[in-house]
Design a protein around this motif. Structure first.
Motif, short mmCIF file in Angstrom:
data_model
loop_
_atom_site.label_atom_id
_atom_site.label_comp_id
_atom_site.label_asym_id
_atom_site.label_seq_id
_atom_site.Cartn_x
_atom_site.Cartn_y
_atom_site.Cartn_z
N GLY A 29 20.72 159.56 68.75
CA GLY A 29 21.71 160.51 69.26
C GLY A 29 22.02 160.25 70.72
N ILE A 30 23.22 160.63 71.14
CA ILE A 30 23.57 160.45 72.56
C ILE A 30 23.71 161.80 73.24
CG2 ILE A 30 24.71 158.22 72.12
CD1 ILE A 30 27.41 159.70 72.52
N GLY A 31 23.07 162.82 72.65
CA GLY A 31 23.02 164.13 73.30
C GLY A 31 24.22 165.01 73.03
N ILE A 32 25.04 164.62 72.07
CA ILE A 32 26.18 165.47 71.71
C ILE A 32 26.04 165.80 70.25
CG2 ILE A 32 28.69 165.64 71.60
CD1 ILE A 32 28.77 163.36 73.69
N ARG A 219 35.42 158.55 80.62
CA ARG A 219 34.30 158.86 79.71
C ARG A 219 32.98 158.71 80.44
NH1 ARG A 219 29.58 156.90 77.78
NH2 ARG A 219 30.51 154.84 77.77
N ARG A 220 32.86 157.68 81.26
CA ARG A 220 31.61 157.47 81.99
C ARG A 220 31.37 158.58 83.01
NH1 ARG A 220 30.40 151.77 81.00
NH2 ARG A 220 32.22 150.89 79.98
N VAL A 221 32.45 159.04 83.66
CA VAL A 221 32.32 160.09 84.68
C VAL A 221 32.05 161.44 84.03
CG1 VAL A 221 33.59 161.41 86.43
CG2 VAL A 221 33.75 158.91 86.39
N MET A 222 32.79 161.76 82.97
CA MET A 222 32.68 163.09 82.36
C MET A 222 31.46 163.21 81.44
SD MET A 222 35.21 164.84 83.59
CE MET A 222 35.61 166.24 82.54
N GLY A 223 30.92 162.09 81.00
CA GLY A 223 29.75 162.13 80.10
C GLY A 223 30.05 162.95 78.86
N PRO A 224 29.12 163.85 78.49
CA PRO A 224 29.30 164.61 77.24
C PRO A 224 30.54 165.50 77.25
CG PRO A 224 27.06 164.84 78.09
CD PRO A 224 27.85 164.14 79.16
#
Ligand code: ZN
Length: 276
Positions: A29-32, A219-224
């Motif tokens: 999982g990637i935490g979402i 996507r990298r900045v906002m993360g989940p």
């Protein structure tokens, strides 16, 4: 004491990685997540996708994409007002590559019949650019009926079906081009659909693809909290490299013409063509 089960039983499909066929058990999982759904990365190739998805027919009503998007957007706005405002305020970056999908298609496809998968109500292709006759397939009967009505004015039509059974109804080498606009991220069988699409395209006919870019800077900045994450209806999270891999599995070459895919844009555009 008996326990009443208030939850309807869930029809959950297990998916192998569409890039490398690793089984769904070989993901992390990637935490979402929003049980039973989770976004995970394949341990074999790193592709980010949903290893478990609702059965496709449930998307027709319960998880209709447009409804799910409104819900996600509202929830996100409530939970993250500052980040959401910031995200909206920086929307100017989208204008860098803002273009109409049908005009992109008209630039690369020869005159003739063209087809859009997941065409919704037909708003992307109708009215069509000169020389193109619009056809479509959509899994929602209501939307497909609206698109069929629109496309009929220009000599085309729209089928209410899933992409694979819809494509089977057309003869081989029928179309001069195809549009997959905000479609492939929803498709639980992207390789099989691309193979089926390849069959109905004339040799060398282009497929114009627009999907969220999981490799984008935002996507990298906002993360989940990235706007591209949508559970459970976005089931594939492509990067240029993984889109190229999936296309290759269907016998298609992927190209990213200059300006089509920028890391500053949440979405990327690609041009797929059958290999010679
Ligand atoms: Zn994989």
């Amino acid at each position: 004491m008996s326990v009443q089960n208030a939850m309807p039983s869930l029809d959950v499909l297990q998916r192998s990685c569409p890039v490398c066929d690793n089984p769904p058990s070989r993901t992390r999982g990637i935490g979402i997540e929003s049980p039973p759904w989770r976004i995970a990365a394949c341990e074999g190739c790193g592709f980010v996708y949903l290893p478990e998805t609702p059965a496709q027919e449930r998307f027709v009503s319960e998880f209709a994409w447009e409804k799910s998007w409104e819900k996600t957007r509202d929830e996100r706005a409530r939970a993250q007002p500052i980040l959401t405002a910031l995200d909206r305020a920086t929307r100017f970056r989208l204008t860098v590559a803002k273009r109409k999908a049908k005009d992109v298609l008209a630039r690369v496809a020869l005159p003739g019949d063209v087809i859009e998968l997941g065409c919704g109500d037909g708003g992307q292709l109708a009215p069509p650019p000169r020389g193109l006759v619009p056809f479509g397939i959509d899994i929602s009967a209501e939307l497909a009926a609206l698109a069929a009505e629109r496309f009929a004015d220009y000599g085309g039509t729209c089928l209410a079906a899933d992409a694979i059974s819809g494509l089977e109804q057309f003869e081989a080498s029928r179309f001069t081009g195809a549009l997959l606009h905000a479609y492939l991220e929803h498709e639980i069988e992207p390789v099989a659909v691309l193979k089926a699409l390849r069959r109905v395209l004339k040799p060398g006919a282009p497929i114009v693809v627009k999907v969220p870019n999981h490799a984008s800077w935002n996507r990298r900045v906002m993360g989940p909290r990235w706007c591209g994450y949508r559970l459970p209806d976005h089931v594939n999270y492509f990067t240029p490299a993984s889109l190229e891999s999936i296309a290759a599995r269907a016998g298609l070459d992927a190209a990213f013409p200059p300006g089509w895919t920028l890391p500053t844009n949440d979405n990327m555009w690609a041009l797929l063509r059958a290999r010679a």
